[in-house]
Design a protein around this motif. Structure first.
Motif, PDB file in Angstrom:
ATOM      1  N   LYS A   1      50.406  50.819  54.306  1.00 41.96           N
ATOM      2  CA  LYS A   1      50.295  49.537  53.588  1.00 41.96           C
ATOM      3  C   LYS A   1      48.871  49.004  53.651  1.00 41.96           C
ATOM      4  N   LEU A   2      48.286  49.061  54.864  1.00 41.84           N
ATOM      5  CA  LEU A   2      46.906  48.572  55.027  1.00 41.84           C
ATOM      6  C   LEU A   2      45.940  49.414  54.201  1.00 41.84           C
ATOM      7  N   GLN A   3      46.115  50.759  54.260  1.00 39.91           N
ATOM      8  CA  GLN A   3      45.198  51.639  53.537  1.00 39.91           C
ATOM      9  C   GLN A   3      45.355  51.475  52.025  1.00 39.91           C
ATOM     10  N   VAL A   4      46.594  51.269  51.577  1.00 39.41           N
ATOM     11  CA  VAL A   4      46.829  51.047  50.137  1.00 39.41           C
ATOM     12  C   VAL A   4      46.092  49.803  49.676  1.00 39.41           C
ATOM     13  N   GLN A   5      46.149  48.744  50.486  1.00 37.29           N
ATOM     14  CA  GLN A   5      45.437  47.513  50.137  1.00 37.29           C
ATOM     15  C   GLN A   5      43.932  47.725  50.133  1.00 37.29           C
ATOM     16  N   LEU A   6      43.441  48.462  51.137  1.00 41.55           N
ATOM     17  CA  LEU A   6      42.009  48.760  51.203  1.00 41.55           C
ATOM     18  C   LEU A   6      41.561  49.587  49.995  1.00 41.55           C
ATOM     19  N   ASP A   7      42.333  50.630  49.692  1.00 41.70           N
ATOM     20  CA  ASP A   7      41.979  51.482  48.545  1.00 41.70           C
ATOM     21  C   ASP A   7      42.052  50.717  47.235  1.00 41.70           C
ATOM     22  N   ARG A   8      43.022  49.784  47.147  1.00 41.03           N
ATOM     23  CA  ARG A   8      43.112  48.953  45.941  1.00 41.03           C
ATOM     24  C   ARG A   8      41.855  48.095  45.786  1.00 41.03           C
ATOM     25  N   ASN A   9      41.395  47.545  46.899  1.00 40.80           N
ATOM     26  CA  ASN A   9      40.174  46.721  46.855  1.00 40.80           C
ATOM     27  C   ASN A   9      38.943  47.566  46.515  1.00 40.80           C
ATOM     28  N   ILE A  10      38.923  48.800  47.049  1.00 36.02           N
ATOM     29  CA  ILE A  10      37.801  49.709  46.749  1.00 36.02           C
ATOM     30  C   ILE A  10      37.780  50.039  45.263  1.00 36.02           C
ATOM     31  N   ARG A  11      38.948  50.401  44.738  1.00 33.81           N
ATOM     32  CA  ARG A  11      39.022  50.738  43.311  1.00 33.81           C
ATOM     33  C   ARG A  11      38.669  49.542  42.436  1.00 33.81           C
ATOM     34  N   ALA A  12      39.111  48.349  42.865  1.00 30.18           N
ATOM     35  CA  ALA A  12      38.791  47.134  42.105  1.00 30.18           C
ATOM     36  C   ALA A  12      37.284  46.880  42.106  1.00 30.18           C
ATOM     37  N   ALA A  13      36.648  47.123  43.266  1.00 33.79           N
ATOM     38  CA  ALA A  13      35.193  46.920  43.361  1.00 33.79           C
ATOM     39  C   ALA A  13      34.454  47.907  42.465  1.00 33.79           C
ATOM     40  N   ILE A  14      34.924  49.162  42.443  1.00 42.05           N
ATOM     41  CA  ILE A  14      34.294  50.171  41.574  1.00 42.05           C
ATOM     42  C   ILE A  14      34.535  49.823  40.106  1.00 42.05           C
ATOM     43  N   ALA A  15      35.770  49.367  39.795  1.00 39.74           N
ATOM     44  CA  ALA A  15      36.096  48.977  38.414  1.00 39.74           C
ATOM     45  C   ALA A  15      35.183  47.848  37.947  1.00 39.74           C
ATOM     46  N   ARG A  16      34.866  46.912  38.842  1.00 36.75           N
ATOM     47  CA  ARG A  16      33.950  45.809  38.479  1.00 36.75           C
ATOM     48  C   ARG A  16      32.571  46.350  38.120  1.00 36.75           C
ATOM     49  N   GLU A  17      32.099  47.319  38.917  1.00 39.77           N
ATOM     50  CA  GLU A  17      30.786  47.908  38.634  1.00 39.77           C
ATOM     51  C   GLU A  17      30.788  48.663  37.302  1.00 39.77           C
ATOM     52  N   ILE A  18      31.897  49.352  37.019  1.00 36.20           N
ATOM     53  CA  ILE A  18      32.010  50.070  35.730  1.00 36.20           C
ATOM     54  C   ILE A  18      32.018  49.077  34.580  1.00 36.20           C
ATOM     55  N   GLU A  19      32.740  47.960  34.768  1.00 29.58           N
ATOM     56  CA  GLU A  19      32.812  46.938  33.710  1.00 29.58           C
ATOM     57  C   GLU A  19      31.450  46.290  33.475  1.00 29.58           C
ATOM     58  N   ILE A  20      30.735  46.019  34.563  1.00 30.73           N
ATOM     59  CA  ILE A  20      29.380  45.441  34.430  1.00 30.73           C
ATOM     60  C   ILE A  20      28.482  46.410  33.676  1.00 30.73           C
ATOM     61  N   ALA A  21      28.552  47.701  34.031  1.00 26.57           N
ATOM     62  CA  ALA A  21      27.733  48.723  33.365  1.00 26.57           C
ATOM     63  C   ALA A  21      28.123  48.859  31.894  1.00 26.57           C
ATOM     64  N   ARG A  22      29.456  48.759  31.609  1.00 33.36           N
ATOM     65  CA  ARG A  22      29.933  48.870  30.218  1.00 33.36           C
ATOM     66  C   ARG A  22      29.397  47.727  29.366  1.00 33.36           C
ATOM     67  N   LYS A  23      29.525  46.510  29.877  1.00 31.93           N
ATOM     68  CA  LYS A  23      29.050  45.335  29.126  1.00 31.93           C
ATOM     69  C   LYS A  23      27.546  45.412  28.887  1.00 31.93           C
ATOM     70  N   LYS A  24      26.833  45.843  29.920  1.00 30.58           N
ATOM     71  CA  LYS A  24      25.379  45.956  29.786  1.00 30.58           C
ATOM     72  C   LYS A  24      25.012  46.992  28.721  1.00 30.58           C
ATOM     73  N   ALA A  25      25.699  48.134  28.734  1.00 30.34           N
ATOM     74  CA  ALA A  25      25.416  49.188  27.761  1.00 30.34           C
ATOM     75  C   ALA A  25      25.757  48.741  26.348  1.00 30.34           C
ATOM     76  N   GLU A  26      26.892  48.051  26.202  1.00 32.88           N
ATOM     77  CA  GLU A  26      27.294  47.591  24.875  1.00 32.88           C
ATOM     78  C   GLU A  26      26.364  46.499  24.353  1.00 32.88           C
ATOM     79  N   ASP A  27      25.910  45.617  25.261  1.00 33.83           N
ATOM     80  CA  ASP A  27      24.947  44.580  24.855  1.00 33.83           C
ATOM     81  C   ASP A  27      23.648  45.210  24.372  1.00 33.83           C
ATOM     82  N   GLU A  28      23.201  46.235  25.065  1.00 36.03           N
ATOM     83  CA  GLU A  28      21.971  46.920  24.670  1.00 36.03           C
ATOM     84  C   GLU A  28      22.135  47.632  23.329  1.00 36.03           C
ATOM     85  N   GLU A  29      23.343  48.202  23.105  1.00 36.38           N
ATOM     86  CA  GLU A  29      23.611  48.852  21.815  1.00 36.38           C
ATOM     87  C   GLU A  29      23.597  47.837  20.678  1.00 36.38           C
TER      88      GLU A  29
END
Length: 417
Positions: A223-251
């Motif tokens: 349970k603890l590891q699932v929560q940790l991994d969920r937070n890790i994936r969410a943090a990575i997803a945020r970075e991907i979203e930031i990179a996506r928005k930046k790339a689309e804005d530049e386009e």
């Protein structure tokens, strides 16, 4: 031709000896490294030996120690195989040198007998004066001079061969002593392994008797590891979203600029996670550099041993998945970044910290830290300290992950052996 064959044999044996030396030194270093890991696990095990309650970490640590001991016995076997080859080569060399020495001594004895028969000055003079002309007389004088010189060289050569033979006999004797020492070491390691396997059987027996409690522990840990991994994936997803928005804005900006200049709109790049995370030249370069170091990345701790591997695990009837590896290390060990990158997340979770570092499209995750020395947005370099490892179930452990975007990778394929 005999001289050429002899030189070839000497060069062959020399190269074989050098190759053996390198291989032997490499095996010795590997054996010493394995012993350091075994000692570390044993030291940590001694600290929690008085705990009445067995933990999953203790089971994993014991299993890892047995695996390391088996690897060490395998290295000792390789050392003995190398040594057997060297003993065989040196035995052949000794026999060959004895044969050459015997032949040289026979030839030298023949020369001595010839010299004895023709030792008087009168005989030598008669040999010279019996020549049919001046040229032949001159050649006979040169022959007598060269014969004397050759006899001296042969004597020196025999002495040299005798030295070579004595040296090889010493080396062979050393090889035999080394083999005896390795056999003794192998026997000791097998005895230690047997004791640890007996301990493992007791532990597994205890585990089976208290399986209900362990299943509950594993469930809580999951349970603890699932929560940790969920937070890790969410943090990575945020970075991907930031990179996506930046790339689309530049386009969009590039398209608007082209329209204003009456130029064709630039071709949009493929919309992929990797494309967003490596949209800038700097990110692409960092990602490529990280990828090129696959199998050579430094460990996130200076000393340690992997006690739980990547992937699915079964403990009795309970199962769980590890998206990284658990590395048992020394108390209060510094945790290090494995490559240049940027800290994107520092989070306190269940009283422990985890740090997420981005390397282009790759991310490294460092879990179970009791303190951190970096902050979000900070650039870090390879082997830079980012925090201190915390204890988990009584032993200092780091949970380490590598991800390509959201996808977990097996860290053992990336870090140095």
């Amino acid at each position: 031709m005999k001289l050429y064959k002899l030189l070839f044999l000497v060069l062959f044996l020399l190269s074989a000896s050098i190759a053996f030396g390198q291989s032997s030194a490499e095996l010795k270093r590997k054996k010493e490294a394995l012993q350091r890991e075994i000692d570390l696990l044993q030291k940590n095990a001694n600290k929690v030996a008085n705990n009445k309650r067995l933990t999953l970490s203790q089971i994993n640590s014991l299993n890892a120690k047995i695996r390391l001991m088996q690897n060490k016995i395998g290295v000792i076997n390789s050392e003995m195989k190398n040594l057997d080859n060297q003993i065989h080569e040196n035995t052949n060399t000794v026999q060959d040198l004895k044969g050459q020495l015997g032949q040289l001594k026979k030839e030298y004895a023949s020369m001595i007998r010839f010299a004895q028969r023709n030792r008087s000055s009168y005989d030598k003079m008669m040999f010279i004066f019996a020549a049919r002309d001046f040229n032949q007389a001159y050649m006979r004088i040169k022959y007598l001079q060269q014969f004397g010189q050759y006899r001296k060289k042969q004597a020196d050569y025999i002495q040299g061969k005798q030295k070579d033979l004595n040296y090889k006999i010493v080396i062979l004797d050393k090889n035999l002593k080394e083999k005896s020492s390795l056999l003794h070491e192998q026997e000791n390691e097998k005895n230690k392994l047997g004791k640890n396997k007996n301990e493992q059987s007791k532990v597994l027996n205890k585990f089976s008797k208290e399986e209900r409690q362990y299943k509950q522990d594993i469930s809580e840990r999951k349970k603890l590891q699932v929560q940790l991994d969920r937070n890790i994936r969410a943090a990575i997803a945020r970075e991907i979203e930031i990179a996506r928005k930046k790339a689309e804005d530049e386009e969009r900006l590039a398209a608007a600029s082209a329209k204003a200049d009456n130029k064709p709109a630039p071709v949009a790049k493929a919309k992929t996670t990797a494309g967003y995370l490596t949209a800038t030249p700097e990110a692409a370069k960092l990602s490529t550099a990280f990828e090129s170091n696959r199998g050579a990345l430094p460990w996130p701790v200076a000393t340690g041993s992997i006690t739980e591997r990547f992937g699915k695990h079964m403990e009795g009837q309970a199962s769980y998945v590890n998206d990284g590896v658990n590395i048992e290390t020394a108390e209060n060990s510094p945790v290090r970044a494995v490559f240049n990158g940027k800290v994107t997340t520092v989070m306190d979770q269940f009283g422990k910290y985890f740090v997420l570092i981005q390397h282009g499209q790759y991310f490294t995750v460092y879990q179970n830290l009791k303190s951190v020395t970096v902050a979000k947005g900070e650039e870090v370099s390879t082997k830079q300290t980012i925090g201190t490892v915390a204890n988990s179930e009584g032993t200092p452990q780091l949970q380490f992950q590598i991800r390509r975007g959201m996808v977990a990778q097996n860290p053992e394929a990336w870090i140095a052996k």
